[in-house]
Design an enzyme around this catalytic site. Structure first.
Site, PDB file in Angstrom:
ATOM      1  N   SER A  36     -61.302 -30.736  20.323  1.00  0.00           N
ATOM      2  CA  SER A  36     -60.988 -32.004  19.655  1.00  0.00           C
ATOM      3  C   SER A  36     -61.255 -31.850  18.174  1.00  0.00           C
ATOM      4  CB  SER A  36     -61.882 -33.117  20.205  1.00  0.00           C
ATOM      5  OG  SER A  36     -63.209 -32.914  19.753  1.00  0.00           O
ATOM      6  N   ASP A  37     -60.695 -32.733  17.360  1.00  0.00           N
ATOM      7  CA  ASP A  37     -61.145 -32.803  15.977  1.00  0.00           C
ATOM      8  C   ASP A  37     -62.525 -33.454  16.004  1.00  0.00           C
ATOM      9  OD1 ASP A  37     -61.415 -32.673  13.279  1.00  0.00           O
ATOM     10  OD2 ASP A  37     -59.523 -33.649  12.797  1.00  0.00           O
TER      11      ASP A  37
END
Ligand code: BGC
Length: 791
Positions: free
Chosen positions: A284-285
């Site tokens: 994920s960011d």
């Protein structure tokens, strides 16, 4: 016995013995046993922790701003302090801890102290400049230097390249992205991935997908049609995945059609893995998404930077079967498969001493190759030997090497334009230069010291110096030529503005006009250098300038590279990867950027660090992004996509197609000749016009490109570009397929999207269904998409 994974040879030996004895104790070991056996031997807690990162330490951040971390992690020492985070390991199973660090302009190791223990890295030019080279071999070479530097600093995965489409010039992170076009973007990105990964270091291609604005980025719902997603926003990622097998992909912060990308099974499993064959893992960011369980179930393997709530949520969901056992194991396996490729797993003995001098040279070469000469009346450039230059503009003395935020690079030095000119043996008008230097020094002293706060919230630019009238006159009287630099900085977390950013400030316009009038009265020339990571307005003032060099944000060797081009040591060969519109209002997404707040409350569990408000944006311009819009709707840009001048001239001749009818493949060949007086390189662009069918089509689309070798005057080179079936196809949403219509296709070889030199047609006898896909990421609302001929 406790195993610690370290890097000294002695420890390595001890470790080998330990690993062997553990293996003898029948405990599977990663790399020796099968991945499935290793996963089988893991406890649920160990599996959950493999899916949640740790180690993101931000000095000076107020306590309580970030979600709680796992207390067990507190005692684990940072391997490389100042990186963006780490992956958990499991010592007893031979799974090491990996370290990840940002990009994309170089290895980002945060440091705010000015001590001798600094870890400096090479600041390469910004991504848009790299794409302006249109030179995949050069980008792979630079990627090699980037990957090597990461490896020598003990890093396993770089959080790069970033390759979102430059949908609108105001996106604050455009400097980190390559192009408005997915074919250019995808191929440059694939070249970068290859370069980095050939060094044995992984990448994380980001931000997947449609993360095209910074305003409210973690709460922005992007409404976009399936066709537009497939043809514009996904296509570059698809090219990169298929051509270069990236180790990892980073999902983005935003939602697409109501679902966070990190929680979208359609995106991460159906499209990425099943359709494209992606073999790595997805992270994920940082703090992205909202629901750890939904993320894991969607196929987002790793949650970064990771927090304790996520680990607990995964454990509980696995116990209650809301994460199926198979899904959990598969997620872990996909991470382990990549860990086995990493330098840390291979006990790479990193030196902490990469060859920064060699990398600086690559940075300089790439910077000069990617600068774009926009205008050069009466051969105002290159400077004549021995010219004295009156150097105007703050950024001539304090150049902007790159943008701000995670994509910044902690570099040892930045070569300014004045230093670059002096290094090349040119003289600048001294009184003027001295005044600028003093001014900038005293203004900088007033700015806050670099900290996490200034990284994400940089101080406003220093106001342009008002040069006293007497010095103005004397400096121009003494000089042979003048340069004015326009500087722009932007970055993560906020978008740019139209006034005083995309448009010039009044002060800048005044200086340009005044310089132009005074210089022209003395038959002298004015050169404007644009030192910006993104597009600015040029149409209203360009007539005042005799030459304009777009230097982008050229990295730490920027001043040397600018001087290389201005003085003619390097013949410019960069071309625009992004259109320069006449006004901001001409941009097709202008009325739909960056989106509107919905008035809803942000979800409770969303990370407070992003302060974003729920918002929505609809991509009403559809597939008509960048030159696809300007060329189809006959809107004249200031400088077209693919445009760029040289100090030489090139002719295009002898366009041949391998066949008049398309079967499985077709090759277009053209001969490029240097008809000018100096050696140079030419970028050749292949555009295709597809026949009108059921779907509307852009009037031209880039399908391939190549750059010649250095051509001496009077010499030629044959350039061949191959077309594959997918290059002919458009995405038909009704049929859920990429379809090439039967009919007449026109190959257009151009020096830019507006400067087509030669054309030739071929036919496709029968409609071709190139690829069938699943219905995925469909919008829940009707989008009033732009179409030619429609009001
Ligand atoms: C950025 C990513 C970056 C990550 C780690 C995020 O804020 O969007 O591009 O890789 O931070 O620094």
């Amino acid at each position: 016995m406790k195993l610690i994974r370290l890097h000294q040879p002695l420890v390595f030996l001890t470790l080998l013995i330990s690993v062997t004895s553990l293996a003898q104790n029948n405990l599977p070991q990663l790399g020796k046993s099968s991945v499935a056996e290793v996963v089988k031997a893991m406890t649920l807690e160990e599996k959950a922790k493999m899916l949640v990162g740790f180690g993101f330490h931000v000095p000076g951040l107020p306590a309580g701003l970030l979600p709680p971390t796992d207390p067990a992690d507190d005692s684990i020492k940072d391997k490389v302090p100042g990186t963006s985070g780490r992956l958990h390991g499991v010592n007893r199973l031979g799974i090491p801890i990996l370290t990840v660090a940002d990009g994309p302009a170089g290895v980002h190791i945060w440091s705010f102290d000015e001590g001798p223990q600094q870890t400096y890295a090479t600041a390469f030019p910004n991504a848009t400049l790299l794409a302006s080279t249109w030179d995949t071999a050069l980008i792979s070479q630079l990627g090699g230097a980037f990957g090597n530097e990461a490896k020598e600093y003990g890093i396993d995965i770089v959080l790069a390249p970033a390759m979102n489409i430059q949908r609108n010039p105001l996106n604050g992170r455009n400097f980190e992205y390559y192009s408005e076009d997915p074919v250019l973007s995808g191929n440059i990105s694939a070249a970068m991935v290859k370069g980095v990964q050939d060094e044995g270091v992984g990448v994380s291609v980001k931000h997947f997908v449609a993360n095209n604005a910074e305003t409210n980025r973690t709460q922005l719902n992007t409404i976009v049609s399936q066709r537009t997603l497939r043809e514009i926003y996904l296509r570059g990622f698809e090219i990169t995945v298929k051509k270069s097998n990236p180790w990892t992909i980073m999902s983005s912060y935003n939602k697409v059609n109501g679902v966070y990308t990190s929680e979208s099974k359609d995106l991460l499993t159906v499209i990425l893995r099943k359709e494209w064959g992606f073999k790595g893992f997805v992270m994920s960011d940082w703090f992205g998404g909202n629901d750890a369980v939904a993320q894991i179930n969607a196929g987002n393997n790793l949650l970064m930077p990771g927090n304790f709530n996520q680990t607990k949520a995964i454990i509980s969901a696995a116990k209650h079967d809301s994460i199926p056992g198979k899904q959990l194991d598969q997620s872990v396996e996909q991470i382990l498969n990549i860990i086995m490729l990493s330098p840390t797993f291979k006990y790479y003995h990193y030196t902490n001493n990469p060859d920064l001098a060699a990398h600086a040279l690559i940075s300089r070469t790439a910077a000069a190759e990617g600068m774009v000469l926009l205008k050069n009346e009466e051969n105002s450039l290159p400077f004549k030997n021995g010219s004295v230059v009156a150097l105007y503009g703050n950024s001539s003395y304090d150049i902007i090497a790159g943008g701000t935020g995670s994509g910044d690079v902690h570099r040892k030095y930045t070569v300014s334009l004045i230093d670059g000119l002096v290094n090349s043996g040119f003289k600048t008008e001294e009184g003027l230069s001295n005044l600028y230097k003093q001014y900038i020094q005293s203004e900088k002293a007033k700015q806050p010291k670099p900290s996490i706060m200034t990284i994400m919230n940089p101080p406003p630019p220093i106001k342009e110096l008002k040069v006293p009238d007497s010095l103005f006159s004397s400096s121009l009287a003494h000089a042979d030529i003048a340069v004015f630099s326009i500087g722009r900085v932007a970055g993560e977390g906020r978008d740019r503005k139209v006034e005083d950013d995309f448009n010039l400030t009044d002060e800048e316009k005044n200086i340009i006009q005044k310089l132009s009038t005074t210089l022209h009265a003395q038959h002298k020339k004015l050169v404007v250098v644009i030192n910006s990571g993104s597009v600015i307005e040029t149409a209203s003032w360009r007539n005042y300038a005799d030459a304009i060099l777009l230097a982008w944000q050229p990295g730490m060797e920027g001043g040397n590279a600018m001087a290389d081009v201005l003085t003619g040591k390097v013949n410019p060969s960069g071309k625009l990867p992004e259109t320069f519109p006449v006004t901001y209002a001409d941009v097709p997404s202008a009325k739909n950027f960056p989106g509107k707040e919905t008035g809803e409350k942000p979800p409770k569990t969303a990370s407070s660090i992003n302060f974003a408000k729920p918002s929505v944006v609809t991509y009403e311009e559809g597939i008509y992004v960048g030159y696809r819009y300007y060329s189809t709707f006959n809107v004249k840009p200031a400088y077209a996509f693919g445009y760029g001048l040289s100090y030489s001239k090139f002719s295009y001749g002898d366009l041949k197609l391998s066949s008049e009818a398309f079967h499985d493949q077709l090759t277009a060949t053209v001969t490029i000749s240097n008809t000018g007086e100096v050696a140079g390189k030419e970028v050749v662009e292949l555009y295709l016009t597809a026949p009108a069918g059921k779907l509307d089509k852009p009037s031209i689309e880039l399908k391939g490109f190549a750059k010649t070798k250095m051509l001496q005057p009077g010499t030629s080179q044959k350039i061949s570009i191959v077309l594959n079936p997918k290059d002919l196809a458009s995405f038909d949403t009704d049929k859920l397929a990429w379809i090439a219509d039967a009919g007449n296709y026109i190959v257009k070889m151009g020096a830019s999207s507006e400067d087509i030199k030669l054309s030739k047609s071929f036919t496709l006898a029968k409609e071709l269904v190139v690829e069938k896909v699943a219905k995925a990421m469909a919008p829940q609302v009707v989008i009033n998409e732009l179409k030619p001929g429609k009001k």
